[in-house]
Enzyme design. Sequence first.
Site, PDB file in Angstrom:
ATOM      1  CD  GLU A  42      -2.980  -0.839  -0.087  1.00 40.97           C
ATOM      2  OE1 GLU A  42      -3.021   0.270  -0.653  1.00 40.97           O
ATOM      3  OE2 GLU A  42      -3.653  -1.818  -0.471  1.00 40.97           O
ATOM      4  N   GLY A  86      10.132   8.194  -6.664  1.00 35.64           N
ATOM      5  CA  GLY A  86       9.759   9.567  -6.337  1.00 35.64           C
ATOM      6  C   GLY A  86       9.064   9.659  -4.980  1.00 35.64           C
ATOM      7  CE1 TYR A 125      -7.040   2.715  -0.614  1.00 33.29           C
ATOM      8  CE2 TYR A 125      -4.677   3.040  -0.314  1.00 33.29           C
ATOM      9  CZ  TYR A 125      -5.734   2.304  -0.820  1.00 33.29           C
ATOM     10  OH  TYR A 125      -5.497   1.147  -1.493  1.00 33.29           O
ATOM     11  CG  ASP A 143      -8.462   4.327  -4.315  1.00 34.37           C
ATOM     12  OD1 ASP A 143      -9.689   4.455  -4.570  1.00 34.37           O
ATOM     13  OD2 ASP A 143      -7.747   3.499  -4.898  1.00 34.37           O
TER      14      ASP A 143
END
Length: 361
Positions: A42, A86, A125, A143
């Site tokens: 996740e 990133g 989330y 989400d």
Amino acid sequence: MDALENVLPQRFNNRLITWSKQVDRPLPWRRERDPYRIWLSEILLQQTRADTVVGYYHRFLKAFPTVQDLSDAPIDVVLKMWEGLGYYNRALNLHKTAQIVHTELKGQFPDTYEGLLALPGIGPYTAAAVASFAFGRHHAVVDGNVLRVISRLMGLQDPVDQPAIRQQIQYLANELMGTANAATYNQAIMDFGAIQCIPGNPDCPTCPFASDCVAFLTDAVSSLPIKRKKQPVADRYFVFYIFHKEETVWLMQRGHQDIWPQLFTFPALEVTAIPEKKRPLQLRNQLQAWTGLDLSIRFPHAPELKQLLSHQRIHGYFLPVHLPAKTKVPADWVSVRKGDFSAQALPRILKTYLESYGLPI
Ligand code: SF4
């Protein structure tokens, strides 16, 4: 809530589960019940497409099979493995949470939504996803996919990125889940957003909710969900000095704040605008004021490179600077054998530069 009158929960999740049985995305974390693996997947999936995450997921599990292995790893090793994904704060929080779980929670992830939410890098989330997938807790995930599905289904005309509307959507998501199995329902609605109710123009006539969906019935699919105006993108300009001598180049590790936290770059100066190539003296003076080194500068043959971050456009200029023998460099620079960056995580703009232009000889 009025919006629910169109889409009664029982009918909604019966159709949703029936739809989901026809699609089964072969993702490695699917049907996983181990909280460590679910949490890892996740965190990797935040802001990143599932097909990109698969390779990272396998590499992380191979290097760090348990939360203790991840907790014990030096942060630079974790960042190197994260390289290319990133949003590096995710990697820092991943490491912090692993350390908390290992040292303070005796290796056990909290088994409640609230307990998970208290950990670094875990928002509503992710807490709902881990709580439902690992522990069967009854929390609906919201989400980007779910936001889109619900706002279209209900025809919501308010910006979904406003906190009050997010709360309303969370309420609707919980209501829609009803008494369904939380893990099955959450997986199904996220798949539905990713496969059927996609951004742009979904294939509405084949959708099981076509007869109830307000957006479809009112011809508003392409305009929903509504989002507030995007934050403007700020331009930032960096001059990267490639200090080199024989087989050595120098890097600097960035701080915790700002972009690229704790990543390595060539020593860099941020300037307020595009550095003019006609002003070598100015750059030389800036360099001297910063490092104490009085060096001549050749102008680069490389063009300007750009990297777009979430709200910033980075402009990078790369200046090779040959260091004469016996030059004493600042103590916080790290010497690296030319081309061997296997231990340092680099931002994408540096990797692009190295792939395109290589290092000075
Ligand atoms: S009818 Fe179209 S817009 Fe509505 S839920 Fe289905 S795919 Fe999404």
